[in-house]
Design a protein around this motif. Structure first.
Motif, PDB file in Angstrom:
ATOM      1  N   SER A   1    -104.386  -4.932 -56.203  1.00 37.98           N
ATOM      2  CA  SER A   1    -103.864  -6.170 -56.782  1.00 37.98           C
ATOM      3  C   SER A   1    -102.469  -5.898 -57.327  1.00 37.98           C
ATOM      4  O   SER A   1    -102.087  -4.745 -57.495  1.00 37.98           O
ATOM      5  CB  SER A   1    -104.771  -6.625 -57.926  1.00 37.98           C
ATOM      6  OG  SER A   1    -104.487  -5.832 -59.072  1.00 37.98           O
TER       7      SER A   1
ATOM      8  N   GLY B   1     -96.052 -10.145 -51.025  1.00 41.31           N
ATOM      9  CA  GLY B   1     -97.357 -10.606 -50.555  1.00 41.31           C
ATOM     10  C   GLY B   1     -97.426 -10.638 -49.042  1.00 41.31           C
ATOM     11  O   GLY B   1     -96.945  -9.731 -48.367  1.00 41.31           O
ATOM     12  N   GLU B   2     -97.977 -11.732 -48.529  1.00 41.70           N
ATOM     13  CA  GLU B   2     -98.161 -11.825 -47.081  1.00 41.70           C
ATOM     14  C   GLU B   2     -96.830 -11.900 -46.341  1.00 41.70           C
ATOM     15  O   GLU B   2     -96.774 -11.700 -45.137  1.00 41.70           O
ATOM     16  CB  GLU B   2     -98.995 -13.071 -46.762  1.00 41.70           C
ATOM     17  CG  GLU B   2     -98.305 -14.343 -47.235  1.00 41.70           C
ATOM     18  CD  GLU B   2     -99.114 -15.601 -46.917  1.00 41.70           C
ATOM     19  OE1 GLU B   2    -100.307 -15.434 -46.637  1.00 41.70           O
ATOM     20  OE2 GLU B   2     -98.524 -16.681 -46.954  1.00 41.70           O
TER      21      GLU B   2
ATOM     22  N   VAL C   1    -103.912  -8.947 -46.140  1.00 41.44           N
ATOM     23  CA  VAL C   1    -103.056  -9.379 -47.252  1.00 41.44           C
ATOM     24  C   VAL C   1    -103.799 -10.292 -48.227  1.00 41.44           C
ATOM     25  O   VAL C   1    -103.300 -10.561 -49.311  1.00 41.44           O
ATOM     26  CB  VAL C   1    -101.755 -10.063 -46.769  1.00 41.44           C
ATOM     27  CG1 VAL C   1    -100.869  -9.045 -46.089  1.00 41.44           C
ATOM     28  CG2 VAL C   1    -102.058 -11.222 -45.831  1.00 41.44           C
ATOM     29  N   SER C   2    -104.974 -10.761 -47.818  1.00 42.05           N
ATOM     30  CA  SER C   2    -105.744 -11.563 -48.778  1.00 42.05           C
ATOM     31  C   SER C   2    -106.423 -10.640 -49.792  1.00 42.05           C
ATOM     32  O   SER C   2    -106.754 -11.057 -50.891  1.00 42.05           O
ATOM     33  CB  SER C   2    -106.776 -12.426 -48.043  1.00 42.05           C
ATOM     34  OG  SER C   2    -107.821 -11.610 -47.560  1.00 42.05           O
ATOM     35  N   ARG C   3    -106.629  -9.372 -49.402  1.00 37.90           N
ATOM     36  CA  ARG C   3    -107.330  -8.464 -50.308  1.00 37.90           C
ATOM     37  C   ARG C   3    -106.459  -7.340 -50.854  1.00 37.90           C
ATOM     38  O   ARG C   3    -106.826  -6.655 -51.789  1.00 37.90           O
ATOM     39  CB  ARG C   3    -108.556  -7.883 -49.601  1.00 37.90           C
ATOM     40  CG  ARG C   3    -109.683  -8.924 -49.473  1.00 37.90           C
ATOM     41  CD  ARG C   3    -110.947  -8.316 -48.950  1.00 37.90           C
ATOM     42  NE  ARG C   3    -110.848  -7.967 -47.547  1.00 37.90           N
ATOM     43  CZ  ARG C   3    -110.854  -6.720 -47.079  1.00 37.90           C
ATOM     44  NH1 ARG C   3    -110.931  -5.713 -47.906  1.00 37.90           N
ATOM     45  NH2 ARG C   3    -110.768  -6.495 -45.794  1.00 37.90           N
TER      46      ARG C   3
ATOM     47  N   TYR D   1    -104.529  -9.009 -40.023  1.00 35.33           N
ATOM     48  CA  TYR D   1    -103.435  -9.032 -40.994  1.00 35.33           C
ATOM     49  C   TYR D   1    -103.687 -10.006 -42.149  1.00 35.33           C
ATOM     50  O   TYR D   1    -103.543  -9.657 -43.318  1.00 35.33           O
ATOM     51  CB  TYR D   1    -102.109  -9.369 -40.316  1.00 35.33           C
ATOM     52  CG  TYR D   1    -100.964  -9.407 -41.297  1.00 35.33           C
ATOM     53  CD1 TYR D   1    -100.389  -8.229 -41.765  1.00 35.33           C
ATOM     54  CD2 TYR D   1    -100.496 -10.621 -41.802  1.00 35.33           C
ATOM     55  CE1 TYR D   1     -99.374  -8.252 -42.699  1.00 35.33           C
ATOM     56  CE2 TYR D   1     -99.479 -10.652 -42.748  1.00 35.33           C
ATOM     57  CZ  TYR D   1     -98.919  -9.466 -43.188  1.00 35.33           C
ATOM     58  OH  TYR D   1     -97.915  -9.486 -44.116  1.00 35.33           O
ATOM     59  N   ASP D   2    -104.094 -11.230 -41.816  1.00 37.39           N
ATOM     60  CA  ASP D   2    -104.300 -12.230 -42.865  1.00 37.39           C
ATOM     61  C   ASP D   2    -105.376 -11.795 -43.841  1.00 37.39           C
ATOM     62  O   ASP D   2    -105.263 -11.992 -45.051  1.00 37.39           O
ATOM     63  CB  ASP D   2    -104.666 -13.583 -42.239  1.00 37.39           C
ATOM     64  CG  ASP D   2    -103.492 -14.163 -41.469  1.00 37.39           C
ATOM     65  OD1 ASP D   2    -102.341 -13.831 -41.844  1.00 37.39           O
ATOM     66  OD2 ASP D   2    -103.708 -14.903 -40.496  1.00 37.39           O
ATOM     67  N   GLU D   3    -106.393 -11.159 -43.287  1.00 35.22           N
ATOM     68  CA  GLU D   3    -107.462 -10.686 -44.152  1.00 35.22           C
ATOM     69  C   GLU D   3    -106.933  -9.543 -45.029  1.00 35.22           C
ATOM     70  O   GLU D   3    -107.203  -9.472 -46.235  1.00 35.22           O
ATOM     71  CB  GLU D   3    -108.637 -10.220 -43.296  1.00 35.22           C
ATOM     72  CG  GLU D   3    -109.916 -10.070 -44.103  1.00 35.22           C
ATOM     73  CD  GLU D   3    -110.982  -9.321 -43.310  1.00 35.22           C
ATOM     74  OE1 GLU D   3    -111.030  -9.492 -42.073  1.00 35.22           O
ATOM     75  OE2 GLU D   3    -111.738  -8.568 -43.943  1.00 35.22           O
TER      76      GLU D   3
ATOM     77  N   ASP E   1    -102.331  -5.964 -51.890  1.00 34.02           N
ATOM     78  CA  ASP E   1    -100.954  -6.353 -52.190  1.00 34.02           C
ATOM     79  C   ASP E   1    -100.020  -5.307 -51.576  1.00 34.02           C
ATOM     80  O   ASP E   1    -100.008  -4.155 -52.006  1.00 34.02           O
ATOM     81  CB  ASP E   1    -100.759  -6.405 -53.712  1.00 34.02           C
ATOM     82  CG  ASP E   1     -99.346  -6.826 -54.078  1.00 34.02           C
ATOM     83  OD1 ASP E   1     -98.779  -7.683 -53.372  1.00 34.02           O
ATOM     84  OD2 ASP E   1     -98.815  -6.277 -55.063  1.00 34.02           O
TER      85      ASP E   1
END
Lengths: 496, 506, 99
Positions: free
Chosen positions: A224, A180-181, A11-13, A7-9, A15
């Motif tokens: 993005s 976002g996240e 939402v890092s890449r 998940y963290d990955e 949107d």
């Protein structure tokens, strides 16, 4: 096996963009278009009329109360209320839809263009834009029976139309961007805020577990925040706050994996599975997109007068967010304390306890401490823990009056929780009152001082260090029923 | 004491008078009509269901109440036939379709409640084109009704059963429904009177909907006064129909009685240019012209009015009706009531059973219109078809509004032709649709219309249509009764008296 | 304006949930093509400035009090059903339903 991206990955890449459709069943006495009772838990097919059963010849008539409730919801969500709007038929065949069309609103909803400010876990406010809120009717309920029944050994279903025609308001957001996240949290907090609003407005019991509130969650990813919206999936009927959060989380991870693999997200309906917090593809209906909407000819347009809308607006209760701000201020709680109170579901009981005369800090202390523990042990809501806010206030009054000390007060509460009656009754029955007649207490003090002449002498000479020994002994002798402060005063008196 | 075989020949008004006077009982009158049905209906086939027991029980109840001195409604004891598209509690209701064969509704239509409350025994349910789609009753799933004037010809439709029942003296009164002419056109071709009230004037609650924005129930009778009497029973506001007019209607009976004096001085009658001339049978046009002369003689001022948008009415109608019908008829799916048919092979799913049921249960005209309506509403076509048709509707309303500035009532032949032989148009939908060209504009605009017999063309009756502004139904009765009185005088009696005796094959 | 061919009729019959045989589809396609051409003229009659009329008589705000009325007896309702069981309507397997 579906591949997922952490998940963290994800939402890092990517949107995430959300869209949420919430259906709420209104708590009217009768259905949307007929006078059958809109009640819960009746015997199957007993809450039906020719209208809600879709019998030939039957005609709908709009429930005025349902319109009022829809306007209340629209106003609470800061929407425009249509000067004129109408109902439309949404045509599709399904056995739980008795007319094979749903009477809904299409291009002319009763409320549109609103917003809701949602408070997130850390107190941040996130604004969700509302596209529209419209009125429609619920469908009946199918129960799948399986192949054992008498329909030629085939799978079949049983249909109960009690729910068919119960008034619904559907609230549709605009695309929710910028979360976002925190998208899963935003989704959960939004639906939770709506639920609180429905209850505050008195338009629905809004019980998630009964399906009074049902959410369809649309999720899409884009590379993005500047990129155009991606293809979305719609996860249907997610029916708890936790599930909403998990469903969004799962879809973000799943879609990220699809996109990472060079694939494209399929626009489809998906089902959420509670047991493992996953979603799966629903059946894509070939004619799903062709509902052949047209204005409902059996109903006439609705033109809520501005006077009526103003009257409804004037009668709106204080909304949950406003109320929380006010109460926090009145009670002097910190933001963190207030959030804990809300999360513990203690707002109502504390408010009632304060209203019954207790101080806000004391009320919080009882409900968030002793009583929260008990409720947890018993697996019940605070409101059902076995003591009323009035009783808590009465107990606190005993403390404030010095009739019991904290330790005794806990014993009194124990008695109340054990069903021994009101705090006053427990005090009397258990003989727990702090001794306030100095006569017997003085006898105990004199005896104690006589037993310990050395210590008495030290105190008399001005050394107050061993005072605690005397007080402790007195308390012990009175089984804790003495007020320690008073004991101290009396010892000082005796020893000059 | 009247000879009971003559009772069916009485108008409803005359029968009501005899009942009130105690000269005849409702049981006698009802039995006389049941006897007449037994005698001729094997030939005419007006009825899909005859309600002998209940009708006689209702009649006996009225007789008892009358004997007890109870004050009764004007038509108490007068029997009536009801079109099978109207739901009747405890009595079969099929709308002329196989898909509803054997269905017993658990409730009464509002107008049926009003008939019962008025003490009118219901003789039975009359035949019709399936779901009221048609102009000949040839689309009934239960076989056509025959025209009492010539049993090789159609009785009109969709309400051919109600019109024929009245024309054949099987019932003094009947209930019809009119979506594009289904009361007026059958009245015209059977030599009877039929009225489509203002939209919302009679409750639609309990009418199996064809096209919700067009449907309207109304009276069928042999005289204008009888229709007015019945209209007064069934009309008025109903809270169960959202489109029901809220106001209390005036007495139509009074309007009809007033008109019967034959004086129309000061009344402006508008002849609609677009509803006549080319395409209208010569005999029909001749009868129409003669009726205009009668109106003029009665003191009316005849003016010509033009309603150019009426030329597009038929096209708009055949988009609006199928669209609404495709949705209204979706509920007939074999899940909750009526016919259920399983697919011949393959899995037995709800979806496939629905399709099989509808494939087997609907006749060709119903399928044709459902498919057409589905097309008109489907994505991409809505604006061009349904949307445009609704705009044409606005234009037609404007034409009516302008015409009613110039005239108090508008008139035309009711139908372009007299009754045609069975089979002539059944395979040519467009030719069949043209039967309603003069009656459809009223439905699109919601205005009331009345048809009364106004002459013969080659031995078959023609109809004269009168249209009035919305909520001014009383004008129909006044002008209609006046014309009827003058025509009866000129012809030495009602036109229907010239219908041949019905030959009943042994 | 598009014309109605057999494929279109088959699609519409699917939307309208009506089983049609191949011959029926063929016949309907021919008939509907003629009818649609005849009725398609409506789109040429009224301009954009003409509002649509959905109801012949304009009424608004017809509302009902929220008061419970008479319900139907369940046995009467189910007596008319093609199949019933345990006080409910029995219907064939529903595709897409969560089993």
């Amino acid at each position: 096996m579906t591949t997922l991206v952490d998940y963290d990955e994800a939402v890092s890449r990517f949107d995430p963009v959300l869209g949420i459709e919430v259906h709420v069943e209104l708590g009217t006495a009768t259905k949307m278009f007929d006078d059958a009772p809109a009640s819960f838990g009746e015997q199957p097919n007993t809450s039906v009329t020719p209208v809600s059963l879709g019998l030939p010849g039957a005609l709908p008539v709009v429930n005025g109360k349902a319109v009022e409730y829809a306007i209340r919801i629209g106003l609470a969500l800061n929407c425009q209320i249509a000067e004129t709007c109408r109902f439309a038929r949404k045509n599709y065949f399904y056995p739980d839809v008795p007319k094979n069309f749903q009477t809904s609103q299409y291009d002319e909803p009763i409320a549109y263009e609103g917003y809701l400010d949602v408070e997130l876990d850390d107190g941040e406010i996130f604004r969700v834009e509302i596209e529209r809120a419209h009125m429609e009717e619920d469908a009946g309920k199918n129960t799948h029976v399986g192949a054992t029944g008498r329909l030629q050994g085939a799978d079949y279903s049983l249909v109960d139309y009690n729910r068919a025609g119960i008034p619904l308001v559907e609230i549709v957001t605009k695309p929710i961007t910028g979360a976002g996240e925190r998208a899963p949290e935003v989704a959960r907090a939004y639906v939770s805020a709506l639920r609180d609003i429905f209850r505050a407005l008195g338009v629905s019991e809004a019980r998630m577990e009964r399906g009074n509130v049902r959410a369809d969650v649309n999720v899409s990813l884009r590379s993005s925040p500047d990129a155009p919206l991606g293809t979305r999936t719609e996860t249907k009927n997610v029916n708890s706050f936790r599930s909403i959060e998990r469903a969004v989380r799962y879809e973000v991870s799943r879609q990220a994996a699809v996109l990472d693999g060079g694939g494209s997200v399929l626009q489809e309906t998906r089902h959420f599975h509670e047991e493992d917090a996953t979603t799966s593809s629903g059946r894509v209906k070939s004619d799903a997109e062709d509902y052949r909407y047209f204005p409902e000819p059996d109903l006439v347009p609705l033109a809520p007068s501005r006077e009526w809308v103003a009257e409804i607006r004037a009668g709106l209760p204080e909304l949950p967010a406003v109320r929380r701000r006010r109460l926090r201020q009145e009670w002097g709680y910190s933001e963190e304390e207030m959030r804990d109170v809300i999360n513990a579901g203690a707002l109502e009981v504390i408010e009632a306890t304060v209203a019954a005369g207790a101080g806000a800090p004391a009320a919080r202390k009882w409900w968030m401490g002793e009583l929260a523990r008990t409720a947890k042990e018993r697996g019940v809501e605070l409101a059902e823990v076995g003591v009323t806010p009035a009783q808590v206030a009465a107990l606190q009054a005993l403390v404030d009056d010095g009739r019991v000390n904290d330790k005794l007060a806990r014993q009194v509460l124990e008695g109340v929780l054990a069903g021994e009656g009101s705090p006053e009754e427990v005090v009397t029955a258990r003989g727990l009152e702090v001794v306030s007649d100095d006569g017997p207490l003085l006898q105990v003090i004199d005896a104690t001082l006589a037993d310990q002449p050395d210590i008495a002498e030290k105190i008399r000479s001005g050394n107050l260090g061993p005072m605690g020994v005397i007080i402790g002994a007195v308390m012990k002798a009175t089984r804790g029923q003495a007020d320690a402060g008073r004991v101290r005063e009396l010892v000082m008196e005796r020893l000059g | 004491m009247a000879d009971s075989t003559d009772l069916p020949r009485l108008t409803a008004a005359d029968l009501a008078a005899k009942l009130t006077a105690g000269e005849v009982s409702s049981v006698e009158a009802t039995q006389a009509h049941l006897d007449r049905i037994a005698a001729v209906d094997s030939r005419i086939h007006s009825f899909l269901h005859v309600n002998t027991e209940e009708a006689l029980a209702a009649a006996a109840d009225v007789d008892t109440r009358r004997a007890a001195g109870e004050e009764l409604a004007p038509l108490a004891g007068v029997p009536i036939a009801v079109k099978d598209v109207v739901v009747t509690k405890g009595q079969p209701t099929t709308a002329g379709s196989k898909i509803l064969q054997g269905w017993i509704p658990p409730y009464d239509a509002t107008l049926v409640e009003r008939l019962r409350a008025a003490g009118m025994p219901i003789l039975g349910k009359t035949n019709m084109d399936e779901f009221a789609m048609g102009s000949s009753t040839e689309h009934s799933a239960y076989g056509p009704t025959r025209n009492p004037w010539d049993t090789d010809r159609i009785p009109g439709g969709s309400g051919g059963g109600s019109a024929a029942a009245v024309a054949a003296y099987e019932a003094p009164l009947a209930i019809g429904t009119d979506t594009g002419g289904s009361i007026r056109q059958p009245a015209a071709v059977t030599g009877t009177v039929g009225v489509k009230p203002t939209y919302g004037g009679v409750s639609r609650y309990g009418l199996i909907a064809l096209a919700s924005s067009l449907d309207q129930a109304g009276p069928c009778s042999r005289t204008v006064l009888d229709s007015a009497l019945l209209h007064d029973v069934i009309g008025g506001h109903d809270p169960r129909d959202s489109t029901s007019l809220p106001e209390v209607p005036p007495s139509y009976t009074e309007a009809a009685r007033k008109g019967a004096d034959g004086d129309l001085a000061g009344v402006r009658v508008g002849v609609v240019t677009q509803l006549g001339g080319q395409g209208y049978q010569a005999g029909v046009s001749a009868a129409f012209a003669a009726s205009l002369e009668e109106l003029r003689a009665a003191g009316a001022e005849i003016v010509e009015v033009s309603c150019p948008s009426f030329d597009a009415a038929l096209a708009a109608y055949y988009l609006i009706l199928p669209s609404e019908a495709s949705s209204n008829l979706a509920k007939f799916d074999g899940m909750r009531f009526g016919l259920r048919v399983e697919p011949a092979d393959g899995p037995v799913t709800a979806e496939r059973v629905m399709a099989a049921t509808r494939g087997a249960g609907f006749g060709p005209e119903v399928k044709r219109r459902i498919i057409l309506g589905t097309y008109a509403l489907s994505a991409g076509y809505y604006d061009a078809y349904y949307g445009s048709a609704q705009k044409v509707r606005t234009l037609i309303q404007r034409d009516f509004a302008a015409a009613f500035e110039q005239a108090d009532v508008l008139v035309s032949p009711t139908a372009p032709s007299t009754a045609f032989p069975f089979g002539e148009k059944v395979d040519d939908p467009l030719a069949m649709y043209l039967n309603d060209v003069a009656t459809i504009p009223a439905n699109l605009a919601g205005v009331p219309g009345l048809s009364l017999p106004n002459g013969l063309s080659d031995g078959l009756p023609a109809g004269f249509q009168i249209l009035a502004p919305a909520r001014a139904d009383e004008r129909l009765y006044r002008v209609g009764a006046a014309l009827e009185a003058r025509l009866d005088q000129a012809n030495g009696g009602p036109l229907l008296a010239r219908a041949p005796e019905i030959e009943v094959k042994a | 304006m598009s014309t109605i061919n057999s494929d279109e009729v088959a699609r519409l019959a699917g939307l309208a949930r009506i089983d049609l045989g191949p011959e029926e589809i063929e016949k309907l396609a021919g008939e509907l093509d003629v009818i649609v051409q005849a009725v398609a003229t409506v789109s040429e009659v009224a301009g954009d400035d003409v509002p649509a009329t959905s109801h012949p008589i304009p009424l608004t705000n017809v509302l009902r009090e929220d008061v419970v009325g008479q319900t139907l007896p369940v046995d009467e309702v189910l007596a008319q059903a093609p199949a019933a069981e345990d006080g409910q309507f029995a219907v064939p397997q529903i595709l897409g339903e969560d089993a």
